[in-house]
Write a protein that holds these residues in place. Structure first.
Motif, PDB file in Angstrom:
ATOM      1  N   ASP A 157       0.812  -1.222   0.000  1.00  0.00           N
ATOM      2  CA  ASP A 157       0.000   0.000   0.000  1.00  0.00           C
ATOM      3  C   ASP A 157       0.845   1.271   0.000  1.00  0.00           C
ATOM      4  N   THR A 158       2.128   1.112   0.200  1.00  0.00           N
ATOM      5  CA  THR A 158       3.001   2.278   0.321  1.00  0.00           C
ATOM      6  C   THR A 158       3.102   3.030  -0.999  1.00  0.00           C
ATOM      7  N   LEU A 159       2.888   4.325  -0.939  1.00  0.00           N
ATOM      8  CA  LEU A 159       3.016   5.162  -2.126  1.00  0.00           C
ATOM      9  C   LEU A 159       4.480   5.569  -2.263  1.00  0.00           C
ATOM     10  N   SER A 160       5.110   5.102  -3.330  1.00  0.00           N
ATOM     11  CA  SER A 160       6.558   5.268  -3.478  1.00  0.00           C
ATOM     12  C   SER A 160       6.926   6.452  -4.363  1.00  0.00           C
ATOM     13  N   VAL A 161       5.978   7.334  -4.623  1.00  0.00           N
ATOM     14  CA  VAL A 161       6.259   8.481  -5.480  1.00  0.00           C
ATOM     15  C   VAL A 161       5.955   9.764  -4.711  1.00  0.00           C
ATOM     16  N   LYS A 162       6.582  10.847  -5.139  1.00  0.00           N
ATOM     17  CA  LYS A 162       6.302  12.168  -4.565  1.00  0.00           C
ATOM     18  C   LYS A 162       5.743  13.036  -5.672  1.00  0.00           C
ATOM     19  N   LEU A 163       4.573  13.638  -5.407  1.00  0.00           N
ATOM     20  CA  LEU A 163       3.848  14.394  -6.417  1.00  0.00           C
ATOM     21  C   LEU A 163       3.789  15.871  -6.050  1.00  0.00           C
ATOM     22  N   GLN A 164       3.451  16.676  -7.057  1.00  0.00           N
ATOM     23  CA  GLN A 164       3.173  18.079  -6.794  1.00  0.00           C
ATOM     24  C   GLN A 164       1.941  18.191  -5.902  1.00  0.00           C
ATOM     25  N   GLY A 165       1.918  19.168  -5.034  1.00  0.00           N
ATOM     26  CA  GLY A 165       0.728  19.359  -4.197  1.00  0.00           C
ATOM     27  C   GLY A 165       1.103  19.615  -2.760  1.00  0.00           C
ATOM     28  N   GLY A 166       0.292  19.095  -1.836  1.00  0.00           N
ATOM     29  CA  GLY A 166       0.523  19.326  -0.422  1.00  0.00           C
ATOM     30  C   GLY A 166      -0.208  20.563   0.069  1.00  0.00           C
ATOM     31  N   PRO A 167       0.006  20.935   1.333  1.00  0.00           N
ATOM     32  CA  PRO A 167      -0.718  22.078   1.914  1.00  0.00           C
ATOM     33  C   PRO A 167      -0.364  23.422   1.297  1.00  0.00           C
ATOM     34  N   VAL A 168       0.601  23.444   0.355  1.00  0.00           N
ATOM     35  CA  VAL A 168       0.912  24.706  -0.337  1.00  0.00           C
ATOM     36  C   VAL A 168      -0.028  24.947  -1.518  1.00  0.00           C
ATOM     37  N   LEU A 169      -1.068  24.136  -1.659  1.00  0.00           N
ATOM     38  CA  LEU A 169      -2.024  24.292  -2.770  1.00  0.00           C
ATOM     39  C   LEU A 169      -2.486  25.734  -2.970  1.00  0.00           C
ATOM     40  N   PRO A 170      -2.940  26.421  -1.908  1.00  0.00           N
ATOM     41  CA  PRO A 170      -3.449  27.790  -2.127  1.00  0.00           C
ATOM     42  C   PRO A 170      -2.362  28.772  -2.533  1.00  0.00           C
ATOM     43  N   ILE A 171      -1.097  28.356  -2.457  1.00  0.00           N
ATOM     44  CA  ILE A 171       0.004  29.187  -2.942  1.00  0.00           C
ATOM     45  C   ILE A 171       0.394  28.764  -4.351  1.00  0.00           C
ATOM     46  N   SER A 172       0.596  27.458  -4.540  1.00  0.00           N
ATOM     47  CA  SER A 172       1.159  26.971  -5.797  1.00  0.00           C
ATOM     48  C   SER A 172       0.150  26.890  -6.926  1.00  0.00           C
ATOM     49  N   LEU A 173      -1.152  26.803  -6.611  1.00  0.00           N
ATOM     50  CA  LEU A 173      -2.154  26.632  -7.664  1.00  0.00           C
ATOM     51  C   LEU A 173      -3.197  27.746  -7.689  1.00  0.00           C
ATOM     52  N   ASP A 174      -2.910  28.874  -7.064  1.00  0.00           N
ATOM     53  CA  ASP A 174      -3.822  30.017  -7.151  1.00  0.00           C
ATOM     54  C   ASP A 174      -3.585  30.683  -8.509  1.00  0.00           C
ATOM     55  N   VAL A 175      -4.379  30.286  -9.488  1.00  0.00           N
ATOM     56  CA  VAL A 175      -4.171  30.702 -10.876  1.00  0.00           C
ATOM     57  C   VAL A 175      -4.245  32.218 -11.020  1.00  0.00           C
ATOM     58  N   VAL A 176      -5.116  32.862 -10.256  1.00  0.00           N
ATOM     59  CA  VAL A 176      -5.280  34.305 -10.376  1.00  0.00           C
ATOM     60  C   VAL A 176      -4.049  35.051  -9.861  1.00  0.00           C
ATOM     61  N   LYS A 177      -3.464  34.578  -8.764  1.00  0.00           N
ATOM     62  CA  LYS A 177      -2.302  35.270  -8.187  1.00  0.00           C
ATOM     63  C   LYS A 177      -1.002  34.923  -8.901  1.00  0.00           C
ATOM     64  N   ASP A 178      -0.922  33.724  -9.456  1.00  0.00           N
ATOM     65  CA  ASP A 178       0.280  33.306 -10.171  1.00  0.00           C
ATOM     66  C   ASP A 178      -0.051  33.191 -11.658  1.00  0.00           C
TER      67      ASP A 178
END
Length: 413
Positions: A193-214
């Motif tokens: 069940d272990t997820l062996s990959v690291k993906l974009q995302g995490g709790p920085v979502l409102p920073i990294s994916l705020d399309v209007v601000k970035d």
């Protein structure tokens, strides 16, 4: 003397308990379910607010709203539906069912624009400085991150976070950051069940994916030229007409492009909702976009990456309210027979906010590092009253069952 110290310690604990009980007793609580008035189907992601403080409904339409005191009204709003306001009198602790009526856009309400859809988007970009916060904001939010293998939960992490965002007139800013105030985690111990990959995302979502601000994500002049734009329909949000613009990849570029819809307020030209998914026609480009790290012996095949951003307008200012990111992919280990399909879902709702020039950025040592895993920053699921008076996104029945299954599996192992 030692007995006296022990007695004083017990009294202190007892007084602390009384204070905690009093705090809980003073909290005004409203819970319930939101459904479509015509179909009776549950409605997810409906905003439930008292001005600054709020939450959203979960996938089953359920919510719990906690406030320090009784408000005059509680507002329920969702794109495409009439906004409802319920009187809060005598509703503390009461479970309600809210039935949302679909809203219709009358033909005589539509102002036909002479320019094309791309020009409308450009004008909306020019209005960002007028429509979005001109001073720093500190947003209190609830963040949840789940991993599902096939249809079974294997990892669940949740937390209360602070998000510092500078003025939207500045665009991306190094001072924007996220701090984890408290959180908890649960992880299946099975190696498979272990997820062996690291993906974009995490709790920085409102920073990294705020399309209007970035704007570099989608709305910069150079990036806009990669897309085609067209009007597809009209909708309503908070009783206001919304243009709906569909975007699709137009050119072939070295990186993956988006497709989806932009919702733009007819009067103010504020972006009120953004729904995007990566164009999956070139999986190598998509993999470069979302995959940060994996073992050499693992084959990673992306199936979907989508983002949903809901903005809410109050007193003429439009702010981010809810963001959701879904990544679906397949993992295939070399020299192993079976493949595994995974779904990683990350979501955050703004539950409270402060704003003003006097707000200070989050200290560097307290800021969540984008290279870190959220799971490593929080504690194990072990307290049924962990959230206390914090507003959260209520867990669905399926999620609760998933939590109990993982707990039983850990206990057996």
């Amino acid at each position: 003397m030692e007995m006296m110290k022990s007695y004083l310690w017990i009294v202190a604990l007892w007084l602390c308990s009384l204070c905690a009980m009093a705090q809980d007793a003073d909290v005004w609580t409203l819970s319930g379910k939101v459904t479509d008035a015509k179909t009776r189907k549950a409605m997810a992601h409906v905003s439930v607010t008292d001005r600054n403080v709020g939450t959203v409904t979960n996938e089953a339409g359920e919510f719990v709203l906690k406030l320090p005191k009784a408000p005059q009204t509680v507002t329920f709003s969702c794109l495409g539906y009439k906004t409802q306001q319920l009187s809060a009198a005598a509703m503390n602790g009461v479970r309600v069912e809210v039935r949302m009526e679909p809203s219709s856009v009358m033909l005589d309400e539509i102002v036909v624009r002479g320019d094309d859809a791309k020009e409308l988007v450009k004008k909306a970009i020019e209005k960002i400085a007028d429509n979005y916060p001109s001073v720093p904001n500190m947003l209190r939010g609830f963040y949840r991150e789940t991993v599902e293998k096939r249809s079974h939960f294997t990892s669940i992490s949740e937390g209360v976070v602070d998000v510092y965002k500078t003025s939207y007139t500045r665009g991306t800013d190094w001072r924007d950051g996220v701090a984890i105030l408290k959180g908890r985690r649960l992880l299946s111990q099975r190696p498979s069940d272990t997820l062996s990959v690291k993906l974009q995302g995490g709790p920085v979502l409102p920073i990294s994916l705020d399309v209007v601000k970035d704007p570099d994500i989608l709305l910069s002049p150079q990036v806009l030229d990669n897309y085609s734009f067209r009007y597809v329909t009209m909708s309503k949000a908070d009783e206001r007409n919304q243009y709906v613009v569909e975007i699709r990849p137009l050119l072939v570029v070295p990186y993956a492009l988006w497709q989806g819809r932009l919702y733009i307020d007819q009067e103010t030209l504020a972006f009120t909702r953004i729904e995007l998914s990566l164009d999956m026609s070139d999986t190598d480009k998509v993999t470069q976009m979302i995959l940060k790290k994996k073992p050499l012996s693992l084959r990673f095949t992306p199936h979907e990456m989508s983002i949903y951003i809901d903005y809410k307008t109050d007193d003429g200012v439009t702010r981010i309210n809810y963001i959701r990111n879904v990544i679906r992919f397949r993992c295939d280990w070399k020299r192993k027979l079976f493949k595994s399909n995974f779904t990683v879902t990350s979501e955050m709702v703004v539950t409270d906010r402060q704003e003003g020039k006097e707000l200070k950025p989050i200290r560097t040592r307290d800021t969540f590092n984008r290279k870190d895993n959220f799971y490593d920053k929080v504690v194990y699921f072990n307290d049924p009253d962990f959230w206390g008076n914090d507003n959260i996104i209520e867990p669905t029945e399926d999620l609760l069952k998933g939590i109990e299954k993982i707990k039983r599996r850990i206990a057996r192992d």
